[in-house]
Design a protein around this motif. Sequence first.
Motif, PDB file in Angstrom:
ATOM      1  N   GLN A  85       3.919  15.745  52.414  1.00 42.61           N
ATOM      2  CA  GLN A  85       4.581  16.482  51.346  1.00 42.61           C
ATOM      3  C   GLN A  85       4.958  15.535  50.205  1.00 42.61           C
ATOM      4  O   GLN A  85       4.744  15.864  49.038  1.00 42.61           O
ATOM      5  N   GLU A  86       5.512  14.372  50.515  1.00 44.65           N
ATOM      6  CA  GLU A  86       5.859  13.405  49.470  1.00 44.65           C
ATOM      7  C   GLU A  86       4.619  12.971  48.700  1.00 44.65           C
ATOM      8  O   GLU A  86       4.657  12.831  47.483  1.00 44.65           O
ATOM      9  N   LYS A  87       3.518  12.777  49.423  1.00 40.81           N
ATOM     10  CA  LYS A  87       2.265  12.373  48.779  1.00 40.81           C
ATOM     11  C   LYS A  87       1.770  13.482  47.851  1.00 40.81           C
ATOM     12  O   LYS A  87       1.326  13.212  46.736  1.00 40.81           O
ATOM     13  N   ARG A  88       1.875  14.728  48.299  1.00 48.46           N
ATOM     14  CA  ARG A  88       1.447  15.876  47.481  1.00 48.46           C
ATOM     15  C   ARG A  88       2.301  15.991  46.217  1.00 48.46           C
ATOM     16  O   ARG A  88       1.787  16.219  45.126  1.00 48.46           O
ATOM     17  N   ILE A  89       3.600  15.819  46.370  1.00 48.20           N
ATOM     18  CA  ILE A  89       4.506  15.918  45.226  1.00 48.20           C
ATOM     19  C   ILE A  89       4.195  14.804  44.215  1.00 48.20           C
ATOM     20  O   ILE A  89       4.090  15.060  43.003  1.00 48.20           O
ATOM     21  N   ALA A  90       4.024  13.577  44.688  1.00 51.33           N
ATOM     22  CA  ALA A  90       3.695  12.461  43.802  1.00 51.33           C
ATOM     23  C   ALA A  90       2.351  12.693  43.120  1.00 51.33           C
ATOM     24  O   ALA A  90       2.195  12.448  41.916  1.00 51.33           O
ATOM     25  N   SER A  91       1.392  13.193  43.867  1.00 45.41           N
ATOM     26  CA  SER A  91       0.068  13.474  43.319  1.00 45.41           C
ATOM     27  C   SER A  91       0.133  14.577  42.260  1.00 45.41           C
ATOM     28  O   SER A  91      -0.506  14.479  41.200  1.00 45.41           O
ATOM     29  N   ASN A  92       0.917  15.612  42.523  1.00 50.05           N
ATOM     30  CA  ASN A  92       1.068  16.702  41.557  1.00 50.05           C
ATOM     31  C   ASN A  92       1.709  16.214  40.259  1.00 50.05           C
ATOM     32  O   ASN A  92       1.332  16.644  39.169  1.00 50.05           O
ATOM     33  N   PHE A  93       2.683  15.322  40.384  1.00 54.89           N
ATOM     34  CA  PHE A  93       3.347  14.767  39.209  1.00 54.89           C
ATOM     35  C   PHE A  93       2.341  13.987  38.352  1.00 54.89           C
ATOM     36  O   PHE A  93       2.267  14.164  37.132  1.00 54.89           O
ATOM     37  N   ILE A  94       1.551  13.148  38.997  1.00 54.08           N
ATOM     38  CA  ILE A  94       0.552  12.358  38.262  1.00 54.08           C
ATOM     39  C   ILE A  94      -0.519  13.275  37.671  1.00 54.08           C
ATOM     40  O   ILE A  94      -0.940  13.083  36.529  1.00 54.08           O
ATOM     41  N   ASN A  95      -0.934  14.296  38.431  1.00 58.78           N
ATOM     42  CA  ASN A  95      -1.923  15.247  37.899  1.00 58.78           C
ATOM     43  C   ASN A  95      -1.397  15.938  36.645  1.00 58.78           C
ATOM     44  O   ASN A  95      -2.147  16.151  35.690  1.00 58.78           O
TER      45      ASN A  95
ATOM     46  N   ALA B   3      -6.983   4.003  28.501  1.00 60.52           N
ATOM     47  CA  ALA B   3      -6.464   3.038  29.479  1.00 60.52           C
ATOM     48  C   ALA B   3      -5.284   3.641  30.248  1.00 60.52           C
ATOM     49  O   ALA B   3      -5.141   3.428  31.468  1.00 60.52           O
ATOM     50  N   GLU B   4      -4.452   4.392  29.545  1.00 56.87           N
ATOM     51  CA  GLU B   4      -3.324   5.064  30.196  1.00 56.87           C
ATOM     52  C   GLU B   4      -3.831   6.069  31.233  1.00 56.87           C
ATOM     53  O   GLU B   4      -3.306   6.154  32.345  1.00 56.87           O
ATOM     54  N   LYS B   5      -4.876   6.807  30.877  1.00 54.73           N
ATOM     55  CA  LYS B   5      -5.460   7.775  31.813  1.00 54.73           C
ATOM     56  C   LYS B   5      -6.009   7.058  33.051  1.00 54.73           C
ATOM     57  O   LYS B   5      -5.764   7.487  34.182  1.00 54.73           O
ATOM     58  N   GLN B   6      -6.727   5.961  32.840  1.00 54.43           N
ATOM     59  CA  GLN B   6      -7.279   5.212  33.973  1.00 54.43           C
ATOM     60  C   GLN B   6      -6.161   4.664  34.854  1.00 54.43           C
ATOM     61  O   GLN B   6      -6.264   4.684  36.080  1.00 54.43           O
ATOM     62  N   ALA B   7      -5.080   4.199  34.239  1.00 58.41           N
ATOM     63  CA  ALA B   7      -3.950   3.679  35.015  1.00 58.41           C
ATOM     64  C   ALA B   7      -3.334   4.781  35.875  1.00 58.41           C
ATOM     65  O   ALA B   7      -2.957   4.545  37.028  1.00 58.41           O
ATOM     66  N   LEU B   8      -3.240   5.994  35.328  1.00 61.49           N
ATOM     67  CA  LEU B   8      -2.706   7.121  36.102  1.00 61.49           C
ATOM     68  C   LEU B   8      -3.639   7.475  37.258  1.00 61.49           C
ATOM     69  O   LEU B   8      -3.170   7.763  38.373  1.00 61.49           O
ATOM     70  N   ILE B   9      -4.925   7.444  37.011  1.00 60.04           N
ATOM     71  CA  ILE B   9      -5.897   7.724  38.078  1.00 60.04           C
ATOM     72  C   ILE B   9      -5.769   6.677  39.179  1.00 60.04           C
ATOM     73  O   ILE B   9      -5.762   7.010  40.374  1.00 60.04           O
ATOM     74  N   ASN B  10      -5.646   5.412  38.784  1.00 62.05           N
ATOM     75  CA  ASN B  10      -5.476   4.331  39.764  1.00 62.05           C
ATOM     76  C   ASN B  10      -4.173   4.496  40.543  1.00 62.05           C
ATOM     77  O   ASN B  10      -4.133   4.288  41.755  1.00 62.05           O
ATOM     78  N   GLU B  11      -3.117   4.875  39.825  1.00 63.51           N
ATOM     79  CA  GLU B  11      -1.819   5.086  40.471  1.00 63.51           C
ATOM     80  C   GLU B  11      -1.909   6.211  41.496  1.00 63.51           C
ATOM     81  O   GLU B  11      -1.373   6.109  42.599  1.00 63.51           O
ATOM     82  N   LYS B  12      -2.622   7.271  41.132  1.00 65.28           N
ATOM     83  CA  LYS B  12      -2.761   8.413  42.032  1.00 65.28           C
ATOM     84  C   LYS B  12      -3.513   8.012  43.310  1.00 65.28           C
ATOM     85  O   LYS B  12      -3.126   8.405  44.411  1.00 65.28           O
ATOM     86  N   SER B  13      -4.556   7.219  43.156  1.00 66.12           N
ATOM     87  CA  SER B  13      -5.340   6.827  44.330  1.00 66.12           C
ATOM     88  C   SER B  13      -4.580   5.834  45.218  1.00 66.12           C
ATOM     89  O   SER B  13      -4.917   5.668  46.385  1.00 66.12           O
ATOM     90  N   ALA B  14      -3.555   5.194  44.673  1.00 69.16           N
ATOM     91  CA  ALA B  14      -2.796   4.204  45.433  1.00 69.16           C
ATOM     92  C   ALA B  14      -1.474   4.744  45.977  1.00 69.16           C
ATOM     93  O   ALA B  14      -0.667   3.986  46.499  1.00 69.16           O
ATOM     94  N   ILE B  15      -1.272   6.052  45.891  1.00 69.07           N
ATOM     95  CA  ILE B  15      -0.004   6.631  46.355  1.00 69.07           C
ATOM     96  C   ILE B  15       0.174   6.370  47.839  1.00 69.07           C
ATOM     97  O   ILE B  15      -0.715   6.620  48.650  1.00 69.07           O
ATOM     98  N   GLU B  16       1.337   5.840  48.156  1.00 69.64           N
ATOM     99  CA  GLU B  16       1.718   5.665  49.558  1.00 69.64           C
ATOM    100  C   GLU B  16       3.020   6.418  49.754  1.00 69.64           C
ATOM    101  O   GLU B  16       3.975   6.219  49.028  1.00 69.64           O
TER     102      GLU B  16
END
Length: 166
Positions: free
Chosen positions: A59-69, A41-54
């Motif tokens: 660059q900010e989106k890439r940094i946030a995405s890299n952190f979640i990855n 469930a934690e993994k799915q929540a992270l995947i959902n969080e990544k797809s909802a990055i605003e």
Amino acid sequence: MSRGFVKEDDQEETPLVPPRADLPEGVTNFITENGMSELLAEKQALINEKSAIEASTEQEKRIASNFINAKIHLLEERIAIAKIVNLTDQPQDEIRFGATVTLKIGTSSKHQTYQLVGVDEADIAKNKISFISPIAKILIGKKVGEQALLKLAKEDRVFEVMGIKY
């Protein structure tokens, strides 16, 4: 490539991701079925969080995405080595991994209940302690009515097993 050909704005720092709960090298990553469900469930929540990055910039989106990855990668490593313990296979009259134990601690008349769980499941606020914790180590193998002694710096603490359930 020479640093002369790299724009400073192109340099992104590698995200610093806090480590997961400590699992000493060589220790099997035991987990309950419920714990595995929580990790998935934690993994799915992270995947959902990544797809909802605003983010306001790419660059900010890439940094946030890299952190979640990076967090997903650590989580996937832990899931890959997890060994689910079937609690019905445990000796029901003895404390083992997954047991929910009712204890009388020291001279207190109040009883406290804890479950021995995997390192990723441990949460003292939910009365779940890691199976590699000092308390869990002294309790494993004990039966109702038996006592376990935990040596602390200033005192010894006695834990009497009042109940065991799985």
